[in-house]
Scaffold this motif. Structure first.
Motif, PDB file in Angstrom:
ATOM      1  N   PHE A 139      17.736  -9.714  65.557  1.00  0.00           N
ATOM      2  CA  PHE A 139      18.726  -9.469  64.270  1.00  0.00           C
ATOM      3  C   PHE A 139      19.956  -8.637  64.738  1.00  0.00           C
ATOM      4  N   PHE A 140      19.861  -7.780  65.821  1.00  0.00           N
ATOM      5  CA  PHE A 140      21.028  -7.096  66.927  1.00  0.00           C
ATOM      6  C   PHE A 140      21.416  -7.942  67.956  1.00  0.00           C
ATOM      7  N   GLY A 141      21.320  -8.909  67.494  1.00  0.00           N
ATOM      8  CA  GLY A 141      21.820 -10.423  68.806  1.00  0.00           C
ATOM      9  C   GLY A 141      21.735  -9.691  69.802  1.00  0.00           C
ATOM     10  N   ILE A 142      20.766  -9.299  70.675  1.00  0.00           N
ATOM     11  CA  ILE A 142      20.684  -8.887  72.210  1.00  0.00           C
ATOM     12  C   ILE A 142      19.564 -10.136  72.668  1.00  0.00           C
ATOM     13  N   SER A 143      18.697 -10.953  71.834  1.00  0.00           N
ATOM     14  CA  SER A 143      18.016 -11.829  71.841  1.00  0.00           C
ATOM     15  C   SER A 143      18.644 -12.440  72.937  1.00  0.00           C
ATOM     16  N   PRO A 144      16.656 -12.794  74.507  1.00  0.00           N
ATOM     17  CA  PRO A 144      17.546 -13.753  75.858  1.00  0.00           C
ATOM     18  C   PRO A 144      18.328 -14.965  75.342  1.00  0.00           C
ATOM     19  N   LEU A 145      19.115 -15.565  75.309  1.00  0.00           N
ATOM     20  CA  LEU A 145      19.740 -16.896  75.693  1.00  0.00           C
ATOM     21  C   LEU A 145      17.891 -18.360  75.698  1.00  0.00           C
ATOM     22  N   ILE A 146      17.418 -18.591  74.997  1.00  0.00           N
ATOM     23  CA  ILE A 146      16.609 -19.598  75.256  1.00  0.00           C
ATOM     24  C   ILE A 146      17.503 -20.725  75.421  1.00  0.00           C
ATOM     25  N   SER A 147      16.821 -21.889  76.923  1.00  0.00           N
ATOM     26  CA  SER A 147      17.136 -22.772  77.964  1.00  0.00           C
ATOM     27  C   SER A 147      16.140 -23.573  77.916  1.00  0.00           C
ATOM     28  N   GLU A 148      15.869 -24.222  79.232  1.00  0.00           N
ATOM     29  CA  GLU A 148      14.970 -25.225  79.623  1.00  0.00           C
ATOM     30  C   GLU A 148      14.642 -24.216  81.171  1.00  0.00           C
ATOM     31  N   GLU A 149      15.254 -23.418  81.306  1.00  0.00           N
ATOM     32  CA  GLU A 149      14.819 -22.808  82.290  1.00  0.00           C
ATOM     33  C   GLU A 149      13.808 -21.647  82.339  1.00  0.00           C
ATOM     34  N   LYS A 150      12.848 -21.756  83.352  1.00  0.00           N
ATOM     35  CA  LYS A 150      11.402 -21.262  82.925  1.00  0.00           C
ATOM     36  C   LYS A 150      11.321 -19.994  83.169  1.00  0.00           C
ATOM     37  N   PHE A 151      11.981 -19.109  83.958  1.00  0.00           N
ATOM     38  CA  PHE A 151      11.534 -17.246  84.013  1.00  0.00           C
ATOM     39  C   PHE A 151      12.420 -16.611  83.715  1.00  0.00           C
ATOM     40  N   LEU A 152      11.777 -15.784  82.578  1.00  0.00           N
ATOM     41  CA  LEU A 152      13.072 -14.814  81.803  1.00  0.00           C
ATOM     42  C   LEU A 152      13.343 -13.636  82.339  1.00  0.00           C
ATOM     43  N   ASN A 153      14.842 -13.424  82.850  1.00  0.00           N
ATOM     44  CA  ASN A 153      15.255 -12.485  83.328  1.00  0.00           C
ATOM     45  C   ASN A 153      16.207 -11.048  82.657  1.00  0.00           C
ATOM     46  N   ILE A 154      15.005 -10.320  82.287  1.00  0.00           N
ATOM     47  CA  ILE A 154      15.324  -9.239  81.396  1.00  0.00           C
ATOM     48  C   ILE A 154      16.551  -8.354  81.543  1.00  0.00           C
ATOM     49  N   GLU A 155      17.009  -8.012  83.065  1.00  0.00           N
ATOM     50  CA  GLU A 155      18.204  -7.674  82.601  1.00  0.00           C
ATOM     51  C   GLU A 155      19.216  -8.282  82.750  1.00  0.00           C
ATOM     52  N   LYS A 156      19.185  -9.920  82.909  1.00  0.00           N
ATOM     53  CA  LYS A 156      20.575 -10.708  82.105  1.00  0.00           C
ATOM     54  C   LYS A 156      20.329 -10.914  80.478  1.00  0.00           C
ATOM     55  N   GLY A 157      19.214 -11.028  79.713  1.00  0.00           N
ATOM     56  CA  GLY A 157      18.837 -11.399  79.336  1.00  0.00           C
ATOM     57  C   GLY A 157      18.903 -13.052  78.955  1.00  0.00           C
ATOM     58  N   ILE A 158      18.577 -14.032  80.097  1.00  0.00           N
ATOM     59  CA  ILE A 158      18.639 -15.221  80.035  1.00  0.00           C
ATOM     60  C   ILE A 158      17.272 -15.456  80.917  1.00  0.00           C
ATOM     61  N   PHE A 159      16.662 -17.388  80.373  1.00  0.00           N
ATOM     62  CA  PHE A 159      16.265 -17.418  81.172  1.00  0.00           C
ATOM     63  C   PHE A 159      16.983 -18.220  82.223  1.00  0.00           C
ATOM     64  N   LEU A 172       3.938 -15.516  81.195  1.00  0.00           N
ATOM     65  CA  LEU A 172       4.730 -13.927  80.401  1.00  0.00           C
ATOM     66  C   LEU A 172       5.962 -15.201  80.036  1.00  0.00           C
ATOM     67  N   SER A 173       6.975 -15.244  80.848  1.00  0.00           N
ATOM     68  CA  SER A 173       7.964 -16.021  79.858  1.00  0.00           C
ATOM     69  C   SER A 173       7.655 -16.912  78.982  1.00  0.00           C
ATOM     70  N   SER A 174       6.876 -18.495  79.062  1.00  0.00           N
ATOM     71  CA  SER A 174       6.928 -18.811  78.164  1.00  0.00           C
ATOM     72  C   SER A 174       6.315 -18.352  76.641  1.00  0.00           C
ATOM     73  N   LEU A 175       5.752 -17.495  77.096  1.00  0.00           N
ATOM     74  CA  LEU A 175       4.704 -16.132  75.473  1.00  0.00           C
ATOM     75  C   LEU A 175       6.478 -15.993  74.922  1.00  0.00           C
ATOM     76  N   TRP A 176       7.532 -15.447  75.672  1.00  0.00           N
ATOM     77  CA  TRP A 176       9.172 -14.745  75.193  1.00  0.00           C
ATOM     78  C   TRP A 176       9.135 -16.001  74.363  1.00  0.00           C
ATOM     79  N   LYS A 177       9.329 -17.137  74.863  1.00  0.00           N
ATOM     80  CA  LYS A 177      10.205 -18.396  74.215  1.00  0.00           C
ATOM     81  C   LYS A 177       9.698 -19.143  73.409  1.00  0.00           C
TER      82      LYS A 177
END
Length: 227
Positions: A139-159, A172-177
């Motif tokens: 809702f705030f437009g700040i969620s991580p961008l989903i991609s095929e990569e495996k690991f969440l980078n919290i600081e960059k907001g990407i996988f 844990l990254s898979s749970l987020w995804k």
């Protein structure tokens, strides 16, 4: 007179008998109201001051002052037999929402999302709050961008392909995804070993991407309940 329907997020006692309550309303978004006499001996409305109660509020406005409540009723009947775990989760979510919604205007889908997840907690879907906290990022437009990569980078907001911090492994990254990409499943559960790391990572994400965010004061209670 005007009327709003809203979820109670917090309240502060004002003087001996009055209170200021903060709500997220269907009609106006975040709104504060002055509630006269709620702490007086004969007033039976104190029972309404429970986190995430949905209230029907009739109020009047005067220039320069908080809207004053003239009448308040529960929007729906209180749930019977709400246990201590459910109450703790609801209190935590109200604490969390009181912080992140302070500058939010009317968003009907957001209001419905709160209503949906509150009901899931009342239905004893006790892990729904993890889903809710991550879905709020959308809702705030700040969620991580989903991609095929495996690991969440919290600081960059990407996988990404490389692990960015040891706490955020593939599981844990898979749970987020999963939470970002799917609807809440009735059987959704978080394994015990991932509960604290998942919640820690969610709050860390908010601290990095949401201005002036801090961990809710009710956090220790939630951690104790889900250990």
């Amino acid at each position: 007179m005007e009327k709003n329907t809203g979820f109670l997020l917090s309240y502060i006692k004002y003087g001996d008998h009055d209170a200021i309550i903060n709500c997220y309303t269907l009609e106006s978004g975040f709104q504060s109201f002055f509630m006269r006499g709620v702490y007086s001996v004969k007033n039976k409305k104190k029972a309404f001051l429970s986190p995430l109660n949905e209230l029907e509020i009739t109020f009047s406005t005067h220039h320069g002052n908080l809207p004053t409540i003239k009448k308040v009723e529960l929007s729906e009947k209180l749930q019977d037999e709400v246990n201590v775990h459910q109450n703790a989760v609801i209190f935590f979510l109200a604490d969390f929402l009181n912080q992140i919604l302070k500058n939010e205007s009317q968003q009907i889908p957001l209001y419905r999302e709160i209503k949906f997840f509150k009901q899931k907690i009342l239905e004893k879907k006790m892990h729904a709050h993890y889903f809710f906290l991550i879905r709020m990022l959308l809702f705030f437009g700040i969620s991580p961008l989903i991609s095929e990569e495996k690991f969440l980078n919290i600081e960059k907001g990407i996988f990404q392909e490389e692990i960015s911090q040891k706490e955020l492994g593939e599981e844990l990254s898979s749970l987020w995804k999963k939470i970002l990409d799917e609807e809440l499943n009735e059987d959704f559960l978080v394994e015990k070993k991932y509960r604290k790391p998942l919640l820690d990572s969610i709050l860390q994400y908010y601290k990095i991407h949401f201005p002036e965010f801090y961990s809710p004061k009710s956090l220790p209670v939630i951690l104790e309940i889900f250990e």
